[in-house]
Scaffold this active site. Structure first.
Site, PDB file in Angstrom:
ATOM      1  CB  CYS A  56      11.157  -7.017  -3.297  1.00  0.00           C
ATOM      2  SG  CYS A  56      12.115  -8.342  -2.566  1.00  0.00           S
ATOM      3  CB  CYS A  64      17.800  -4.175   1.424  1.00  0.00           C
ATOM      4  SG  CYS A  64      16.116  -4.727   1.726  1.00  0.00           S
ATOM      5  CB  CYS A  65      19.827  -7.554  -2.187  1.00  0.00           C
ATOM      6  SG  CYS A  65      18.552  -7.034  -3.330  1.00  0.00           S
ATOM      7  CB  CYS A  77      13.328  -3.349  -5.769  1.00  0.00           C
ATOM      8  SG  CYS A  77      13.861  -2.812  -4.136  1.00  0.00           S
ATOM      9  CB  CYS A 129      19.117  -9.796  -5.676  1.00  0.00           C
ATOM     10  SG  CYS A 129      19.043 -11.456  -6.337  1.00  0.00           S
TER      11      CYS A 129
HETATM   12 FE1  SF4 Z   1      15.276  -5.397  -0.359  1.00  0.00          FE
HETATM   13 FE2  SF4 Z   1      14.532  -4.581  -2.810  1.00  0.00          FE
HETATM   14 FE3  SF4 Z   1      16.478  -6.422  -2.507  1.00  0.00          FE
HETATM   15 FE4  SF4 Z   1      13.921  -7.009  -1.982  1.00  0.00          FE
HETATM   16  S1  SF4 Z   1      14.817  -6.477  -3.996  1.00  0.00           S
HETATM   17  S2  SF4 Z   1      15.664  -7.577  -0.743  1.00  0.00           S
HETATM   18  S3  SF4 Z   1      13.186  -5.067  -1.062  1.00  0.00           S
HETATM   19  S4  SF4 Z   1      16.521  -4.234  -1.880  1.00  0.00           S
END
Ligand code: SF4
Length: 310
Positions: A270, A187-188, A273, A297
């Protein structure tokens, strides 16, 4: 991972609201055409230029044939020498050096943390035309996005919001739900690292607000170094500052900051998280990806290309 308070702010899956990118603020020295042009002259006077539109929707211009820097031995030696020389410099002196050496191809990335707000306050005095962007994952807190507008009104620097290719609903539909729950590294990578990689192709150097005392990962940061992941020179003007230094500057100069810091969130990313930290938790990044081994991240680590290890 996120607290109930955060989920009231932005319902899971809803993502962050779309913002008007070209809001007109009161004119200031920072709000000239150069605020969005990475070339020192206007498109008309610069001769051949290529224009492109950022993921945040802003039209920008580059000299035709723009190329990223190559990490030649000469460049690496120059960066090492500059980094050593700037070890005792103030953040303002480091920013001024970076501007003189790399503008108009210098940029800054900010997540609107306290450090980013302080650098923006310095940039407003030194080089307000610098292109600054935020990686708008779609999962940021409303308070964070409101801070962007507050900083624009205060300093005249309108931070561009760079968004990933897929909106939050599209991304979650593609993966059968929120990937931050099952694969936060991916996701990151998709929503931050890939977006920064695309932005980096238009620049020679980037500044970030990392401090060496934030974490083990960040303790090795140089003031100036080659960032091989993004093919950019990386400058960390606050590498030698402490958390206390940052907050002293914020309080002394009334620099706008995220109100969530007053609600137990020392580090804000985010909302899914990020959690508030408990009294006695001394690691200021303890509230990030809490309950997992993940600490970064991927923007400030050298390894990986596929999301593993970020
Ligand atoms: Fe995704 Fe969490 Fe990374 Fe944001 S911090 S991009 S929601 S995994």
């Amino acid at each position: 991972m996120g607290s109930a308070a955060q989920k009231r702010s932005i319902p899971p899956g809803a993502g962050s609201p779309k913002r008007a990118f070209l809001t007109i603020y009161p004119p200031s020295s920072a709000m000239t055409d150069q605020a969005i042009l990475p070339v020192s002259a206007s498109p008309e006077s610069a001769g051949a230029v290529e224009s492109y539109r950022t993921a945040g929707g802003i039209e920008r211009f580059l000299p035709a044939g723009f190329r990223q820097l190559e990490p030649t031995p000469e460049l690496l030696a120059e960066l090492a020498e500059a980094s050593e020389r700037l070890e005792t410099a103030t953040p303002e002196e480091i920013i001024a050096w970076a501007h003189e050496r790399f503008a108009p191809h210098l940029t800054m990335a900010t997540a609107f943390g306290p450090e980013g707000c302080v650098i923006l306050s310095m940039l407003a005095k030194i080089a307000p035309e610098t292109y600054v962007f935020n990686l708008d994952t779609g999962y940021q807190f409303i308070e964070t996005l409101d801070l962007r507008d507050k900083l624009a009104r205060r300093y005249g620097i309108e931070v561009d919001l760079l968004q990933p290719e897929l909106s939050v609903p599209e991304y979650e539909a593609k993966h059968g739900g929120p990937l931050y729950k099952t694969n936060p590294n991916q996701c990151c990578f998709d929503r931050k690292v890939k977006v920064l990689k695309a932005a980096s192709e238009k620049h020679h150097a980037w500044m970030s607000g990392i401090r060496r005392d934030q974490s083990t990962d960040r303790s090795r940061a140089a003031i100036v170094e080659w960032d091989k992941k993004f093919n950019l020179v990386k400058i960390s003007p606050l590498a030698n500052w402490t958390k206390k230094d940052v907050w002293k500057r914020i309080l002394d100069e009334d620099v706008p900051y995220n109100p969530l810091h007053d609600q137990g969130f020392p580090s804000i990313g985010c909302w899914p998280c990020t959690r508030a930290v408990a009294a006695g938790e001394t690691d200021e990044r303890a509230g990030r990806w809490s309950g997992t081994a993940k600490t970064e991240c991927g923007l400030h680590t050298a390894e990986q290309q596929d999301g593993s290890g970020i």
